[in-house]
Write a protein that holds these residues in place. Sequence first.
Motif, PDB file in Angstrom:
ATOM      1  N   PHE A 271      66.867  50.639  30.263  1.00 30.93           N
ATOM      2  CA  PHE A 271      68.249  51.096  30.138  1.00 30.93           C
ATOM      3  C   PHE A 271      68.470  51.853  28.822  1.00 30.93           C
ATOM      4  CE2 PHE A 271      70.839  48.118  33.166  1.00 30.93           C
ATOM      5  CZ  PHE A 271      70.154  48.644  34.239  1.00 30.93           C
ATOM      6  N   SER A 272      67.699  51.510  27.800  1.00 24.00           N
ATOM      7  CA  SER A 272      67.856  52.199  26.514  1.00 24.00           C
ATOM      8  C   SER A 272      66.905  53.387  26.382  1.00 24.00           C
ATOM      9  CB  SER A 272      67.607  51.216  25.366  1.00 24.00           C
ATOM     10  OG  SER A 272      68.698  50.329  25.259  1.00 24.00           O
ATOM     11  N   GLY A 273      66.176  53.700  27.430  1.00 28.31           N
ATOM     12  CA  GLY A 273      65.271  54.856  27.381  1.00 28.31           C
ATOM     13  C   GLY A 273      63.950  54.568  26.694  1.00 28.31           C
ATOM     14  N   GLY A 274      63.664  53.289  26.438  1.00 29.73           N
ATOM     15  CA  GLY A 274      62.392  52.934  25.811  1.00 29.73           C
ATOM     16  C   GLY A 274      61.273  52.861  26.838  1.00 29.73           C
ATOM     17  N   LYS A 275      60.068  52.648  26.336  1.00 29.02           N
ATOM     18  CA  LYS A 275      58.898  52.567  27.224  1.00 29.02           C
ATOM     19  C   LYS A 275      58.304  51.163  27.151  1.00 29.02           C
ATOM     20  CE  LYS A 275      56.858  56.060  25.239  1.00 29.02           C
ATOM     21  NZ  LYS A 275      56.009  57.177  24.800  1.00 29.02           N
ATOM     22  N   ASN A 276      58.160  50.526  28.300  1.00 28.17           N
ATOM     23  CA  ASN A 276      57.555  49.197  28.324  1.00 28.17           C
ATOM     24  C   ASN A 276      56.042  49.298  28.372  1.00 28.17           C
ATOM     25  OD1 ASN A 276      59.871  47.261  28.616  1.00 28.17           O
ATOM     26  ND2 ASN A 276      60.326  48.616  30.332  1.00 28.17           N
ATOM     27  N   PHE A 277      55.388  48.477  27.584  1.00 26.13           N
ATOM     28  CA  PHE A 277      53.934  48.334  27.701  1.00 26.13           C
ATOM     29  C   PHE A 277      53.685  46.879  28.086  1.00 26.13           C
ATOM     30  CE2 PHE A 277      49.649  47.416  26.290  1.00 26.13           C
ATOM     31  CZ  PHE A 277      48.943  48.538  26.725  1.00 26.13           C
ATOM     32  N   PHE A 278      53.078  46.681  29.254  1.00 24.42           N
ATOM     33  CA  PHE A 278      52.966  45.323  29.795  1.00 24.42           C
ATOM     34  C   PHE A 278      51.686  44.620  29.359  1.00 24.42           C
ATOM     35  CE2 PHE A 278      56.085  47.294  32.578  1.00 24.42           C
ATOM     36  CZ  PHE A 278      57.062  46.305  32.589  1.00 24.42           C
ATOM     37  N   LEU A 279      51.846  43.373  28.971  1.00 23.06           N
ATOM     38  CA  LEU A 279      50.733  42.539  28.540  1.00 23.06           C
ATOM     39  C   LEU A 279      50.477  41.498  29.638  1.00 23.06           C
ATOM     40  CD1 LEU A 279      52.120  41.786  24.941  1.00 23.06           C
ATOM     41  CD2 LEU A 279      50.777  43.777  25.667  1.00 23.06           C
ATOM     42  N   PRO A 280      49.360  41.615  30.350  1.00 24.01           N
ATOM     43  CA  PRO A 280      49.126  40.681  31.459  1.00 24.01           C
ATOM     44  C   PRO A 280      48.898  39.254  30.974  1.00 24.01           C
ATOM     45  CG  PRO A 280      47.211  42.109  31.126  1.00 24.01           C
ATOM     46  CD  PRO A 280      48.282  42.612  30.203  1.00 24.01           C
ATOM     47  N   LEU A 281      49.513  38.308  31.651  1.00 22.90           N
ATOM     48  CA  LEU A 281      49.299  36.888  31.350  1.00 22.90           C
ATOM     49  C   LEU A 281      48.294  36.363  32.369  1.00 22.90           C
ATOM     50  CD1 LEU A 281      52.973  35.634  30.766  1.00 22.90           C
ATOM     51  CD2 LEU A 281      51.394  36.692  29.142  1.00 22.90           C
ATOM     52  N   LYS A 282      47.141  35.906  31.854  1.00 23.52           N
ATOM     53  CA  LYS A 282      46.077  35.467  32.764  1.00 23.52           C
ATOM     54  C   LYS A 282      45.778  33.995  32.578  1.00 23.52           C
ATOM     55  CE  LYS A 282      43.916  40.020  32.431  1.00 23.52           C
ATOM     56  NZ  LYS A 282      42.843  40.754  31.745  1.00 23.52           N
ATOM     57  N   ARG A 283      45.407  33.370  33.694  1.00 18.13           N
ATOM     58  CA  ARG A 283      45.098  31.940  33.633  1.00 18.13           C
ATOM     59  C   ARG A 283      44.024  31.653  32.588  1.00 18.13           C
ATOM     60  NH1 ARG A 283      45.172  29.082  38.745  1.00 18.13           N
ATOM     61  NH2 ARG A 283      46.782  27.792  37.824  1.00 18.13           N
ATOM     62  N   GLU A 284      42.971  32.525  32.504  1.00 17.85           N
ATOM     63  CA  GLU A 284      41.875  32.253  31.559  1.00 17.85           C
ATOM     64  C   GLU A 284      42.346  32.290  30.100  1.00 17.85           C
ATOM     65  OE1 GLU A 284      41.765  34.822  33.804  1.00 17.85           O
ATOM     66  OE2 GLU A 284      40.773  36.598  32.943  1.00 17.85           O
ATOM     67  N   ASN A 285      43.501  32.927  29.845  1.00 19.03           N
ATOM     68  CA  ASN A 285      44.080  32.904  28.490  1.00 19.03           C
ATOM     69  C   ASN A 285      45.264  31.948  28.406  1.00 19.03           C
ATOM     70  OD1 ASN A 285      42.272  34.906  27.692  1.00 19.03           O
ATOM     71  ND2 ASN A 285      43.656  36.548  28.319  1.00 19.03           N
ATOM     72  N   HIS A 286      45.317  31.000  29.321  1.00 18.83           N
ATOM     73  CA  HIS A 286      46.413  30.023  29.367  1.00 18.83           C
ATOM     74  C   HIS A 286      47.773  30.705  29.455  1.00 18.83           C
ATOM     75  CE1 HIS A 286      43.337  27.126  28.328  1.00 18.83           C
ATOM     76  NE2 HIS A 286      42.986  27.914  27.334  1.00 18.83           N
ATOM     77  N   PHE A 287      47.798  31.865  30.099  1.00 12.99           N
ATOM     78  CA  PHE A 287      49.038  32.628  30.288  1.00 12.99           C
ATOM     79  C   PHE A 287      49.712  32.997  28.965  1.00 12.99           C
ATOM     80  CE2 PHE A 287      48.456  30.136  34.234  1.00 12.99           C
ATOM     81  CZ  PHE A 287      48.275  31.196  35.111  1.00 12.99           C
ATOM     82  N   LEU A 288      48.891  33.235  27.944  1.00  9.84           N
ATOM     83  CA  LEU A 288      49.383  33.794  26.671  1.00  9.84           C
ATOM     84  C   LEU A 288      48.902  35.245  26.633  1.00  9.84           C
ATOM     85  CD1 LEU A 288      48.247  30.885  24.300  1.00  9.84           C
ATOM     86  CD2 LEU A 288      50.586  31.333  25.087  1.00  9.84           C
ATOM     87  N   PRO A 289      49.707  36.170  26.085  1.00 10.56           N
ATOM     88  CA  PRO A 289      49.241  37.555  26.008  1.00 10.56           C
ATOM     89  C   PRO A 289      48.089  37.689  25.013  1.00 10.56           C
ATOM     90  CG  PRO A 289      51.343  37.312  24.878  1.00 10.56           C
ATOM     91  CD  PRO A 289      51.055  36.000  25.532  1.00 10.56           C
ATOM     92  N   ASP A 290      47.128  38.552  25.333  1.00 13.27           N
ATOM     93  CA  ASP A 290      46.003  38.800  24.441  1.00 13.27           C
ATOM     94  C   ASP A 290      46.381  39.944  23.494  1.00 13.27           C
ATOM     95  OD1 ASP A 290      43.651  39.318  23.170  1.00 13.27           O
ATOM     96  OD2 ASP A 290      42.486  39.729  24.990  1.00 13.27           O
ATOM     97  N   LEU A 291      46.817  39.578  22.292  1.00 12.74           N
ATOM     98  CA  LEU A 291      47.311  40.588  21.343  1.00 12.74           C
ATOM     99  C   LEU A 291      46.195  41.529  20.893  1.00 12.74           C
ATOM    100  CD1 LEU A 291      49.622  38.270  19.199  1.00 12.74           C
ATOM    101  CD2 LEU A 291      50.304  39.766  21.083  1.00 12.74           C
ATOM    102  N   ASP A 292      44.964  41.009  20.862  1.00 16.22           N
ATOM    103  CA  ASP A 292      43.831  41.849  20.440  1.00 16.22           C
ATOM    104  C   ASP A 292      43.524  42.938  21.457  1.00 16.22           C
ATOM    105  OD1 ASP A 292      43.553  40.306  18.157  1.00 16.22           O
ATOM    106  OD2 ASP A 292      42.211  38.879  19.171  1.00 16.22           O
ATOM    107  N   ALA A 293      44.008  42.769  22.678  1.00 15.29           N
ATOM    108  CA  ALA A 293      43.722  43.764  23.718  1.00 15.29           C
ATOM    109  C   ALA A 293      44.734  44.918  23.700  1.00 15.29           C
ATOM    110  CB  ALA A 293      43.729  43.092  25.090  1.00 15.29           C
ATOM    111  N   ILE A 294      45.738  44.826  22.825  1.00 13.47           N
ATOM    112  CA  ILE A 294      46.727  45.911  22.759  1.00 13.47           C
ATOM    113  C   ILE A 294      46.113  47.072  21.977  1.00 13.47           C
ATOM    114  CG2 ILE A 294      49.053  46.569  21.971  1.00 13.47           C
ATOM    115  CD1 ILE A 294      49.774  43.543  22.079  1.00 13.47           C
ATOM    116  N   PRO A 295      46.029  48.263  22.575  1.00 15.56           N
ATOM    117  CA  PRO A 295      45.442  49.394  21.848  1.00 15.56           C
ATOM    118  C   PRO A 295      46.213  49.640  20.544  1.00 15.56           C
ATOM    119  CG  PRO A 295      45.870  49.970  24.154  1.00 15.56           C
ATOM    120  CD  PRO A 295      46.515  48.640  23.908  1.00 15.56           C
TER     121      PRO A 295
END
Length: 390
Positions: free
Chosen positions: A139-163
Amino acid sequence: MPLTIKKARRINELPPYLFAEIDRRKRQALSQGVDLIDLGIGDPDIPTPSVVVEKLLEGASKPANHRYPNSSGMLEFREAVANWYKSRFNVKLDPGTEVVSLIGSKEGIGNMAVAFVDPGDVVLVASPCYPVYHIGTSFSGGKNFFLPLKRENHFLPDLDAIPPDIAKQAKLLWINYPNNPTAAVADKTFFERVVEFAKRYNVIVCNDAAYTEMGYDGYRPMSFLEVEGGREVGIEFHSLSKTFNMTGWRIGMAVGNPELVGGLAQAKSNLDSGIFQAIQEAGSEALRLGDQIVEPSRNIYQERRDILVDGLRAVGLQCDKPRATFYVWVSCPRGLSSADFTAKLLDEAGVVTTPGNGFGEAGEGYVRFTVCVDKERLREVAERIRRVKL
Ligand SMILES: *Cc1c(COP(=O)(O)O)cnc(C)c1O
């Protein structure tokens, strides 16, 4: 000539409503008289504690409460929030500058983008997630970058995987622990990593803490503001909705870094005029009573969780036993998509659930169950699923 009405691009460009198909099937089943067990929405069925209702009745008859409230909240309510944070998390807040009232946390979450997101700004959001985070960005014209939550990471985002180039452009990071829809919880180490990431890339951290009071087996989820540096980089959204069974009342709060709280309050003061003061008085009473009135419903949810999880496992379904929230995140049986499994549960068992992909692409392969019905009905869920050919 009839008007030609064209909705704003931000509305026309909304993603297709993934729950529409489930809604349609649900209405169809109801019209055919099917006895549905609705584990679809996360909305407590337990009534608000009567002491809180009494406070509202008392407050409603005071003429001073019939006038416009302050958009940021009454001092009484903000003090109650600060006192609750102190006793519950040992976090000391200045009620004047570090607390703002919200018309339910959903309102504040949406307005966070109004206050801080410019067109083109990047916002980091989990997938799956509570949808308001990324809708606010859009709604504010921003861009979402999605961080997948995976069972192998206990459904926590992997911050190191963010480019790194994305991280450098990022303005906000949304996190939500205890989590809806996965029911995952975060530990101190994760929150510390988030603080480090936020400082390295100059990112504002928004933690949605709606479920900190729904912890089981003695587990008490922490506030993001408890970790060192948390209150410098962060703002935390909280709500009386789930904690005190007050979803219909519309009252919540945001707390943390005064520049973030102040920015949100500034946006809000231009858009809304706050919460009915009688509701704030009742909310203050709820916060003062705290665990005394939370404990009974926590025990109910815990017992229901055990019944549902044991039942689902007994019929061969795979899920973790949640340590918090009133959700159970269940893997789809082999060969079924989230949509297939949800449809099968509805058509063949009369059980309403929510398809995981409705919360984001990375939710595919899961279905979310809630425990917002009584234990007799929850026992019936597994019995009904047992008869379904999976
Ligand atoms: C229910 C919920 C909210 C919204 O709560 P309100 O205060 O009622 O607006 C916010 N975040 C999450 C993750 C929720 O599940």
